[in-house]
Enzyme design. Structure first.
Site, short mmCIF file in Angstrom:
data_model
loop_
_atom_site.label_atom_id
_atom_site.label_comp_id
_atom_site.label_asym_id
_atom_site.label_seq_id
_atom_site.Cartn_x
_atom_site.Cartn_y
_atom_site.Cartn_z
N ASN A 99 62.05 -15.09 3.38
CA ASN A 99 61.62 -16.36 2.80
C ASN A 99 62.13 -17.58 3.56
O ASN A 99 61.58 -18.68 3.41
CB ASN A 99 62.05 -16.44 1.33
CG ASN A 99 61.08 -15.73 0.40
OD1 ASN A 99 59.92 -15.51 0.75
ND2 ASN A 99 61.55 -15.36 -0.78
N HIS A 338 65.39 -8.71 -1.76
CA HIS A 338 66.10 -9.15 -0.56
C HIS A 338 65.48 -10.39 0.09
O HIS A 338 65.53 -10.55 1.32
CB HIS A 338 66.20 -8.00 0.46
CG HIS A 338 66.45 -6.67 -0.16
ND1 HIS A 338 67.58 -6.39 -0.91
CD2 HIS A 338 65.70 -5.53 -0.18
CE1 HIS A 338 67.52 -5.15 -1.36
NE2 HIS A 338 66.39 -4.61 -0.94
N CYS A 339 64.86 -11.24 -0.72
CA CYS A 339 64.23 -12.48 -0.24
C CYS A 339 63.13 -12.23 0.79
O CYS A 339 62.85 -13.08 1.63
CB CYS A 339 65.27 -13.44 0.36
SG CYS A 339 66.58 -13.92 -0.77
N ALA A 340 62.51 -11.05 0.75
CA ALA A 340 61.49 -10.70 1.75
C ALA A 340 60.31 -10.01 1.08
O ALA A 340 60.09 -8.81 1.28
CB ALA A 340 62.11 -9.82 2.83
#
Length: 382
Positions: A99, A338-340
């Site tokens: 992100n 995991h911000c992805a």
């Protein structure tokens, strides 16, 4: 102190000299850089400049003045994207972006009218360079790629992508959050125009450190304005580096720690660090694939990859896996997206997330054996 296996988020422990360098700076120096002519200020100036030189050496970047310090890789990426991209520009990126990249691009798509193309990848998260080249058009301003997925660990072919970018006169920016300090990254060989790095992961430095390494021929606009310690009567941001992109007081205590970490890495050697971590990741993958209910994602043990392994256990939420490991075995891993989100869309885990192991230089096979034994017990409960 338990077993720490979340090095994909931040490395721990740090080399002892890193904390000592931070402490010594705050106690013995403690002053700002670029703001005074007295002896202590000169010491602070030298710490900052020496750290620029170490980053320049690490990435084979030829101008330490164009090593820019930020608070983290996210700020560095924002600085580059907002400084480079203009209305109607076209950007090519991977299908695995964190992100830190993806939210910037999507916001600029909404607010500035840029267009985005995502290069396809296989189920393990590896992109073919020719698929990137096929997306280039007359408006393509930038290719931005993660060097390695923080979910799958898959390594992208940055050398081949860099050659394509150079041939088409397109800027190439690489997010090295998961690889700087553990992989050989060469701006000249790989034809990289801009590297975004973070200090607190494989570079083994303090949190609150990161930045950009910029090729000599590359220039872009600042997104912040303010004090630089010089040319104070001039009403606009100066146009020379590093002051063009750096404003306000730097995190010099953190930079002192990063300097010590970079010296440690230089002494150990990137190849030594990489080979040890690579061997340990292969060992971990081999152990985990023997557990019947464990589903592994990303490259297998035969392929070079970043030091993360994502997995799930059949019949169990990833958050529960992480909770049980922490509560019952004192083993620390990460769980979630995991911000992805793009990577999770690829592997079909956008609704569930994954448990993620992040291996570091100071982990051991004994740590992995204890993880394996714990996961056997946990999977038997599922």
């Amino acid at each position: 102190m338990g077993i720490y296996l979340d090095n994909g988020a931040t490395s721990y422990p740090k080399p002892n000299q890193v904390a000592k360098a931070v402490f010594d700076f705050m106690v013995d120096v403690g002053v700002s850089s670029g703001r005074g002519g007295y002896k202590k200020a000169m010491v602070a100036d030298k710490i900052v400049y020496d750290t620029r030189k170490l980053i320049s050496k690490l990435f084979n970047q030829n101008d330490p003045k164009k090593v820019i310090f930020t608070l983290n890789v996210t700020e560095a990426i924002n600085m580059a994207l907002y400084g480079i991209l203009e209305e109607n520009d076209h950007v090519i990126t991977s299908s695995l972006e964190h992100n830190a990249v993806w939210r910037c691009l999507k916001t600029m798509e909404r607010d500035k009218g840029i267009t985005i193309s995502n290069a396809s990848c296989d189920k393990d998260g590896t992109t073919k360079a020719e698929d990137v080249e096929a997306l280039i058009n007359k408006n393509t301003k930038l290719i931005i790629f993660t060097h390695a997925s923080n979910v799958l660990g898959s390594i992208q072919p940055i050398e081949q992508i860099g050659e394509i970018a150079k041939r088409h006169n397109v800027l190439f920016l690489v997010d090295t959050a998961q690889t700087a300090g553990a992989f050989d990254i060469d701006m000249q060989r790989d034809n990289i125009d801009i590297i975004a790095f973070t200090g607190h992961k494989s570079l083994m430095g303090p949190m609150g450190t990161g930045g950009l390494a910029i090729r000599e021929s590359v220039d872009f606009n600042p997104i912040k304005q303010g004090g630089t310690g010089g040319d104070s009567a001039y009403p606009y941001q100066v146009d020379y580096y590093p002051n063009k992109l750096e404003v306000g007081t730097l995190n010099i205590s953190g930079i002192a720690g990063l300097k010590s970490a970079l010296e440690y890495i230089d002494n150990e050697g990137i190849k030594t660090i990489h080979n040890k971590e690579k061997e340990l990741r292969a060992y971990t993958y081999e152990r985990l694939k023997k557990i019947e209910k464990v589903k592994l994602y990303g490259p297998d043990e035969s392929k070079d990859s970043a030091m993360v392994i994502s997995f799930n256990i059949e019949g169990m939420r990833c958050e529960d896996i992480a909770y049980k490991l922490d509560k019952n075995y004192d083993i620390m891993i990460r769980a979630g997206l995991h911000c992805a989100p793009l990577a999770h869309e690829l592997i079909g885990t956008i609704k569930t997330g994954t448990a993620r192991i992040g291996i570091g230089y100071f982990n051991t096979k004994e740590d992995i054996d204890k993880l394996y034994e714990a996961l056997v017990e946990i999977s038997n409960e599922a």
